[in-house]
Design an enzyme around this catalytic site. Sequence first.
Site, PDB file in Angstrom:
ATOM      1  N   ARG A   1      -5.233   0.498  -1.606  1.00 50.99           N
ATOM      2  CA  ARG A   1      -5.874   1.043  -3.062  1.00 50.99           C
ATOM      3  C   ARG A   1      -6.628   0.141  -3.618  1.00 50.99           C
ATOM      4  NH1 ARG A   1      -6.004   5.913  -4.211  1.00 50.99           N
ATOM      5  NH2 ARG A   1      -5.636   5.695  -6.466  1.00 50.99           N
TER       6      ARG A   1
ATOM      7  N   HIS B   1      -5.380 -10.187   3.651  1.00 45.74           N
ATOM      8  CA  HIS B   1      -6.651  -9.439   4.015  1.00 45.74           C
ATOM      9  C   HIS B   1      -7.146  -9.949   5.387  1.00 45.74           C
ATOM     10  CE1 HIS B   1     -10.401  -7.331   3.952  1.00 45.74           C
ATOM     11  NE2 HIS B   1     -10.895  -8.426   4.352  1.00 45.74           N
TER      12      HIS B   1
HETATM   13  C1  GAR Z   1      -2.880  -5.694   7.707  1.00 44.74           C
HETATM   14  O1  GAR Z   1      -3.902  -6.040   8.728  1.00 44.74           O
HETATM   15  C2  GAR Z   1      -3.450  -6.239   6.451  1.00 44.74           C
HETATM   16  O2  GAR Z   1      -4.141  -7.546   6.260  1.00 44.74           O
HETATM   17  C3  GAR Z   1      -4.658  -5.133   6.108  1.00 44.74           C
HETATM   18  O3  GAR Z   1      -3.990  -3.897   6.359  1.00 44.74           O
HETATM   19  C4  GAR Z   1      -3.092  -4.027   7.631  1.00 44.74           C
HETATM   20  C5  GAR Z   1      -1.762  -3.396   7.457  1.00 44.74           C
HETATM   21  O4  GAR Z   1      -0.983  -3.633   8.207  1.00 44.74           O
HETATM   22  N1  GAR Z   1      -5.047  -5.107   4.528  1.00 44.74           N
HETATM   23  C6  GAR Z   1      -6.196  -4.891   4.310  1.00 44.74           C
HETATM   24  O5  GAR Z   1      -6.918  -4.472   5.114  1.00 44.74           O
HETATM   25  C7  GAR Z   1      -6.349  -5.074   2.603  1.00 44.74           C
HETATM   26  N2  GAR Z   1      -7.709  -5.098   2.374  1.00 44.74           N
HETATM   27  P1  GAR Z   1       0.835  -3.615   8.080  1.00 44.74           P
HETATM   28  O6  GAR Z   1       1.064  -2.150   7.204  1.00 44.74           O
HETATM   29  O7  GAR Z   1       1.230  -3.349   9.373  1.00 44.74           O
HETATM   30  O8  GAR Z   1       1.086  -4.583   7.280  1.00 44.74           O
END
Ligand code: GAR
Length: 204
Positions: free
Chosen positions: A92, A110
Amino acid sequence: KTPIAILISGRGSNMRSLIAACAAPDFPARVALVLSNKDDAAGLDYARECGITADAIPHKAFGKDREAHERAVDARLREAGVEFICLAGYMRLLTPFLTDAWAERMINIHPSLLPLFPGTHTHERVLEAGVRIHGCTVHHVTAGMDEGPIIAQAAVPVFPDADTPDDLAARVLVQEHLLYPAALRKVLEKTENNTNKAASLLVC
Ligand code: GAR
């Protein structure tokens, strides 16, 4: 232990690594709440299996009013006694309402070496750009998307002739799971500015 909330939108693998870290007696946090903006986020079930309170406040119920959704999130966090927030795949865009309310008490992970590649589809864009080093970043959350002071980063190599975006995502995710608990510990123990003297690509 500081009571933390972990905010998720999906599978919650970073949430799992934080829950595992919090189980250690000397870790400075405990998970008071897992909160999602999607009621079908897979991570919610896992958190409940661990005996952690896990709720959803679906953003869809609030239409385009982002701040109204955040007010509901904020109220739930305070009700649960949360003192610190870890965003873990919480997809979000936040308004200044939430970033101001939790300034210096909210961090995010990130999947890139910020300030390079903010936003989504980082692994595809890394391959398109031809860079040879990629990674992940844990940073304080401020009003700008994927901005805010960097706490810790981990780097991985890119093999441009062989890697697919999925290969890169998997390589980075291994590091995310190591980096996030380490970075959270640093923030809560207020050792962010201490230098890690070990020669390593994992720079905390
Ligand atoms: C992770 O790779 C996190 O770094 C990324 O979403 C994924 C969630 O995986 N976050 C972003 O892109 C935020 N900008 P998870 O639900 O298995 O932790």
